[in-house]
Design a protein around this motif. Structure first.
Motif, short mmCIF file in Angstrom:
data_model
loop_
_atom_site.label_atom_id
_atom_site.label_comp_id
_atom_site.label_asym_id
_atom_site.label_seq_id
_atom_site.Cartn_x
_atom_site.Cartn_y
_atom_site.Cartn_z
N ALA A 54 46.42 20.15 92.38
CA ALA A 54 46.60 21.35 90.57
C ALA A 54 45.02 21.29 90.00
CB ALA A 54 48.43 20.86 90.56
N GLY A 55 45.72 22.90 89.81
CA GLY A 55 44.34 23.08 88.39
C GLY A 55 42.71 23.07 89.63
N GLY A 56 42.77 22.44 90.39
CA GLY A 56 41.23 22.83 91.54
C GLY A 56 41.17 24.49 92.03
N SER A 57 40.23 24.19 92.41
CA SER A 57 40.10 25.23 93.70
C SER A 57 39.84 26.04 95.45
CB SER A 57 38.43 26.12 92.64
OG SER A 57 38.92 26.86 91.46
N LYS A 104 47.79 36.83 89.50
CA LYS A 104 46.94 38.04 88.95
C LYS A 104 46.73 36.78 88.14
CE LYS A 104 49.07 42.12 89.08
NZ LYS A 104 49.54 43.30 88.29
N GLY A 105 44.78 36.90 87.56
CA GLY A 105 44.37 36.15 86.82
C GLY A 105 44.02 34.70 87.44
N ARG A 106 43.83 34.09 88.51
CA ARG A 106 43.90 33.27 88.75
C ARG A 106 42.95 33.26 90.53
NH1 ARG A 106 47.81 29.59 90.93
NH2 ARG A 106 48.82 31.44 91.15
N PHE A 107 43.70 34.33 91.19
CA PHE A 107 42.92 34.44 92.05
C PHE A 107 41.64 35.86 92.20
CE2 PHE A 107 46.73 32.51 95.03
CZ PHE A 107 46.31 31.25 94.43
N ASN A 109 41.84 29.54 91.98
CA ASN A 109 41.16 28.81 90.59
C ASN A 109 43.23 28.33 90.15
OD1 ASN A 109 38.38 29.23 91.04
ND2 ASN A 109 38.78 30.85 89.60
N SER A 110 43.02 27.72 89.54
CA SER A 110 44.28 26.99 89.03
C SER A 110 44.68 26.70 89.81
CB SER A 110 44.11 28.06 87.41
OG SER A 110 43.37 28.00 85.99
N LEU A 111 44.75 26.14 90.77
CA LEU A 111 45.59 26.57 91.97
C LEU A 111 47.37 25.40 91.29
CD1 LEU A 111 43.16 26.12 94.88
CD2 LEU A 111 45.32 27.80 94.68
N LYS A 112 48.21 25.96 91.98
CA LYS A 112 49.82 24.83 91.57
C LYS A 112 50.01 24.85 92.98
CE LYS A 112 50.71 28.09 87.70
NZ LYS A 112 50.91 30.09 87.25
N THR A 116 45.23 29.37 107.68
CA THR A 116 45.28 28.53 106.90
C THR A 116 45.32 28.03 105.96
OG1 THR A 116 42.51 28.06 106.12
CG2 THR A 116 43.39 29.59 105.11
N GLN A 117 46.04 26.70 106.30
CA GLN A 117 46.50 26.36 105.10
C GLN A 117 45.99 25.55 104.21
OE1 GLN A 117 50.05 25.81 104.01
NE2 GLN A 117 50.28 25.62 106.64
N VAL A 118 46.64 25.86 103.00
CA VAL A 118 46.44 25.52 101.71
C VAL A 118 47.26 24.21 101.40
CG1 VAL A 118 46.18 25.89 99.18
CG2 VAL A 118 45.28 27.98 101.05
N PHE A 119 47.33 23.62 101.32
CA PHE A 119 48.01 22.40 100.14
C PHE A 119 47.40 22.31 98.77
CE2 PHE A 119 48.02 21.28 104.84
CZ PHE A 119 50.13 20.97 105.41
N VAL A 120 47.97 21.97 97.73
CA VAL A 120 47.98 22.13 96.52
C VAL A 120 49.33 20.97 96.07
CG1 VAL A 120 47.57 22.57 94.51
CG2 VAL A 120 47.75 24.16 96.35
N SER A 121 48.38 19.59 95.77
CA SER A 121 49.59 18.48 95.48
C SER A 121 49.81 18.41 93.49
CB SER A 121 48.56 17.56 96.10
OG SER A 121 47.77 17.43 95.28
N SER A 122 50.65 17.81 93.04
CA SER A 122 50.95 17.92 91.96
C SER A 122 50.19 16.56 90.99
CB SER A 122 52.67 17.86 91.39
OG SER A 122 53.26 16.89 92.49
#
Length: 123
Positions: free
Chosen positions: A14-17, A64-67, A83-86, A117-123
């Motif tokens: 989380a928070g990464g790009s 909006k504001g992140r991508f 950006n700022s991934l959740k 394509t799979q995106v995984f966002v960890s906390s």
């Protein structure tokens, strides 16, 4: 058919790009718009970003504001800078291409999809 090849997915905290790419290849077509959709298990597919040949951009409120979507029309490639991934962004991301098959006199609309394509966002 239009062949869409995606890349750039993966695991991020989380928070990464991440930056996703999708290239359309083939002949006999003209693309009018390219975009990105995502779908998580149990959820409906969601349009998150789209961009026309003229440069008009549309974003889902959730990103909006992140991508940021961008295109290289000469390469028939669309990008999605995330950006700022959740954790809520975790999903299978598909690119899309809207256009027409053009034989000169006959124009047939189409929408093509990438495999995702799979995106995984960890906390």
């Amino acid at each position: 058919q239009v062949h869409l090849v995606e890349s750039g997915g993966g695991l991020v905290q989380a928070g990464g790009s991440l930056r996703l790419s999708c290239e359309a290849s083939g002949t006999g077509f003209n693309i009018n718009a390219m975009g990105w959709y995502r779908q998580a298990p149990g959820n409906e597919r969601e349009m998150i970003a789209e961009m026309t040949n003229g440069g008009t951009k549309n974003y889902a409120d959730s990103v909006k504001g992140r991508f940021t979507i961008s295109r290289d029309n000469a390469k028939n490639t669309v990008y999605l800078q995330m950006n700022s991934l959740k954790p809520e962004d975790t999903a299978l991301y598909h690119c899309s291409a809207d256009g027409v098959w053009d034989s000169g006199l006959i124009r047939t609309p189409f929408r093509s999809w990438g495999q995702g394509t799979q995106v995984f966002v960890s906390s």
